[in-house]
Design a protein around this motif. Structure first.
Motif, PDB file in Angstrom:
ATOM      1  N   GLU A  40      35.806  34.230  37.763  1.00 26.80           N
ATOM      2  CA  GLU A  40      34.874  35.265  37.317  1.00 26.80           C
ATOM      3  C   GLU A  40      35.549  36.000  36.160  1.00 26.80           C
ATOM      4  O   GLU A  40      36.490  36.769  36.371  1.00 26.80           O
ATOM      5  CB  GLU A  40      34.590  36.202  38.484  1.00 26.80           C
ATOM      6  N   ALA A  41      35.100  35.717  34.941  1.00 28.99           N
ATOM      7  CA  ALA A  41      35.814  36.214  33.759  1.00 28.99           C
ATOM      8  C   ALA A  41      34.821  36.719  32.717  1.00 28.99           C
ATOM      9  O   ALA A  41      34.463  36.008  31.768  1.00 28.99           O
ATOM     10  CB  ALA A  41      36.693  35.106  33.165  1.00 28.99           C
ATOM     11  N   ALA A  76      39.222  43.331  42.048  1.00 28.61           N
ATOM     12  CA  ALA A  76      38.870  44.170  40.905  1.00 28.61           C
ATOM     13  C   ALA A  76      38.998  43.374  39.616  1.00 28.61           C
ATOM     14  O   ALA A  76      39.713  42.373  39.545  1.00 28.61           O
ATOM     15  CB  ALA A  76      39.790  45.397  40.832  1.00 28.61           C
ATOM     16  N   GLY A  77      38.300  43.837  38.594  1.00 32.44           N
ATOM     17  CA  GLY A  77      38.527  43.312  37.256  1.00 32.44           C
ATOM     18  C   GLY A  77      39.858  43.815  36.754  1.00 32.44           C
ATOM     19  O   GLY A  77      40.274  44.951  37.059  1.00 32.44           O
ATOM     20  N   SER A  78      40.553  43.009  35.967  1.00 29.52           N
ATOM     21  CA  SER A  78      41.899  43.384  35.539  1.00 29.52           C
ATOM     22  C   SER A  78      41.918  44.621  34.646  1.00 29.52           C
ATOM     23  O   SER A  78      42.978  45.224  34.446  1.00 29.52           O
ATOM     24  CB  SER A  78      42.574  42.212  34.825  1.00 29.52           C
ATOM     25  N   GLY A  84      40.199  39.479  40.234  1.00 34.13           N
ATOM     26  CA  GLY A  84      41.090  38.947  41.253  1.00 34.13           C
ATOM     27  C   GLY A  84      41.616  40.099  42.083  1.00 34.13           C
ATOM     28  O   GLY A  84      41.109  41.225  42.002  1.00 34.13           O
ATOM     29  N   PHE A  85      42.632  39.834  42.870  1.00 28.89           N
ATOM     30  CA  PHE A  85      43.158  40.855  43.775  1.00 28.89           C
ATOM     31  C   PHE A  85      44.356  41.567  43.155  1.00 28.89           C
ATOM     32  O   PHE A  85      45.293  40.927  42.655  1.00 28.89           O
ATOM     33  CB  PHE A  85      43.585  40.220  45.103  1.00 28.89           C
ATOM     34  N   VAL A  86      44.331  42.892  43.217  1.00 29.03           N
ATOM     35  CA  VAL A  86      45.488  43.700  42.828  1.00 29.03           C
ATOM     36  C   VAL A  86      46.140  44.233  44.105  1.00 29.03           C
ATOM     37  O   VAL A  86      45.465  44.481  45.117  1.00 29.03           O
ATOM     38  CB  VAL A  86      45.107  44.848  41.878  1.00 29.03           C
ATOM     39  N   TYR A  87      47.447  44.372  44.051  1.00 30.90           N
ATOM     40  CA  TYR A  87      48.219  44.776  45.228  1.00 30.90           C
ATOM     41  C   TYR A  87      49.545  45.355  44.761  1.00 30.90           C
ATOM     42  O   TYR A  87      49.923  45.205  43.592  1.00 30.90           O
ATOM     43  CB  TYR A  87      48.457  43.571  46.150  1.00 30.90           C
ATOM     44  N   ARG A  88      50.276  45.989  45.684  1.00 31.60           N
ATOM     45  CA  ARG A  88      51.609  46.489  45.358  1.00 31.60           C
ATOM     46  C   ARG A  88      52.639  45.437  45.735  1.00 31.60           C
ATOM     47  O   ARG A  88      52.738  45.016  46.901  1.00 31.60           O
ATOM     48  CB  ARG A  88      51.888  47.805  46.092  1.00 31.60           C
ATOM     49  N   PRO A 121      49.463  37.225  34.364  1.00 29.55           N
ATOM     50  CA  PRO A 121      48.831  36.515  35.479  1.00 29.55           C
ATOM     51  C   PRO A 121      47.337  36.291  35.280  1.00 29.55           C
ATOM     52  O   PRO A 121      46.802  35.266  35.724  1.00 29.55           O
ATOM     53  CB  PRO A 121      49.120  37.406  36.691  1.00 29.55           C
ATOM     54  N   THR A 122      46.648  37.227  34.632  1.00 32.43           N
ATOM     55  CA  THR A 122      45.211  37.021  34.433  1.00 32.43           C
ATOM     56  C   THR A 122      44.949  35.966  33.371  1.00 32.43           C
ATOM     57  O   THR A 122      44.037  35.145  33.511  1.00 32.43           O
ATOM     58  CB  THR A 122      44.508  38.335  34.076  1.00 32.43           C
TER      59      THR A 122
END
Length: 393
Positions: A280-281, A247-249, A126-130, A337-338
């Motif tokens: 996608e896991a 990215a992947g967690s 999923g998406f990572v962000y600040r 969250p993941t």
């Protein structure tokens, strides 16, 4: 006359090493098992990931290992269909269920009615962000494609390039292709395409590339990162040069301690309303090579993993999720969250190179990288990948 001492039964374990923390944890767990089982001589073999994937089938055929690391998906189905693996027996399945292994992790390796994988851990892309950047700009994590495009536009207007993508190795770009295809065309079409049953020149595949190309043409991807390795994108994310990264967690293992609490995660947004959401896991497992010579020893090792805290320790080291139900460890930075995204999904896919025909992977990755260069040519990409698909038996 003294009887000679009984010879210890041997146990050969093959596994993948991606980083030093992972290696240390595996060695600690194996040493702990060996100390508790002095009648078993443990031989462990750690391999770099790419070498391991390349040699896996050969090692299975040669019968070198009793327990081996592998991945859920079509690569697992290939090995099981080739009679290279033994399924988990009824006693082991009963133990895993009693230890609250999540049904989705067990069903993820069920092939023709039998379970072929002992779940180690899983993770979600999923998406990572600040979080602080989103708060500063008044942004919310998007749930739909329209909302996602609005976030991209807002970031760009604030002088932040919306997206980073380090695609030098190909597979980070494959995450974009997988998700856009799943969200646009659904999981049944996605699986048929990756099995080679549908032409890549199909209009539905062209739509995926056209959607992706529109983001590239708007300047939403930070060009300096496209030909870098994916972890090289992170400093741009930390410094607000880039707003988001798919990215992947497991990427959380690279977050600096000072920044880690400020990092957020959201699932890939819905593109087509009403389409079931698949995540996608990837699911990593241990498998039982059919030619393994020490079935009793390997049963004891799997029971040791299931009954203790070994799987939690592996997940914490890898920043992944353990296969057993229960509260997510606070040491897994993106765990809540993941895990929520995984639970809410209609189902799961396991990533392009695990779900696709093996012969499609390299040509697809090569052409995804080419597509990321101007002029972002859909026609060239689909024709080149289709040329590889047409050679499949």
């Amino acid at each position: 006359m003294l009887c000679p001492p009984a010879r210890a039964e041997q146990l050969v374990i093959d596994y993948v090493i991606s980083n030093s923390a992972q290696r240390s944890n595996w060695l600690g767990i194996i040493d702990q098992f060996a100390a508790a089982n002095p009648d078993i001589e443990v031989v462990n073999n750690g391999f770099p990931q790419e070498q391991y994937k390349r040699d896996f089938t050969t090692r299975l055929k040669q019968g070198r290992a009793d327990v081996a690391f592998w991945y859920a998906g079509e690569r697992l189905r290939d090995a099981a269909s080739g009679k290279l693996l033994a399924p988990l027996d009824a006693d082991m399945l009963a133990l895993l269920k009693s230890k609250k292994f999540l049904p989705g992790t067990l069903e993820g390796t069920r092939i023709d009615g039998q379970v072929y994988g002992f779940p180690l851990y899983y993770y979600v892309w999923g998406f990572v962000y600040r979080k602080s950047l989103f708060q500063q700009l008044g942004l919310q994590a998007p749930g739909t494609w329209d909302e996602f495009l609005q976030v991209c536009a807002r970031l760009q207007a604030a002088g932040v390039t919306p997206l980073g993508l380090g695609a030098r190795s190909g597979w980070p770009a494959a995450a974009w292709f997988d998700y856009l295809n799943l969200r646009t065309n659904g999981v049944d079409f996605h699986r048929k395409l990756l099995r080679g049953d549908v032409a890549f020149t199909d209009a539905r595949v062209r739509q995926v590339f056209d959607t992706w190309g529109s983001l590239l043409r708007k300047g939403y991807f930070f060009a300096p990162t496209i030909d870098q390795e994916h972890e090289r994108v992170l400093p741009y994310l930390y410094r607000h040069r880039v707003g988001m990264m798919l990215a992947g967690s497991f990427i959380a293992a690279r977050f600096p301690a000072a920044i880690a609490p400020d990092m957020g995660f959201f699932a890939f947004p819905a593109v087509r309303p009403g389409l079931p959401i698949y995540q996608e896991a990837p699911l990593d497992v241990l498998v039982l090579p059919a030619r393994g010579a020490h079935p009793k020893a390997r049963q004891r090792f799997l029971a040791f993993l299931a009954e203790g805290d070994a799987l939690r320790r592996i997940a914490e080291a890898d920043q992944t999720l353990p296969p057993q139900a229960g509260a997510v460890s606070p040491a897994v930075l993106l765990g809540e969250p993941t895990a929520a995204a995984w639970r809410a999904a209609a189902g799961h896919t396991y990533f392009f190179d695990r779900d696709a025909r093996a012969e499609l992977v390299a040509p697809t990755y090569d052409n995804l990288r080419r597509f990321l260069e101007p002029p972002y040519d859909t026609d060239q990409a689909v024709r080149a990948i289709e040329a590889a698909r047409s050679k499949l038996r």
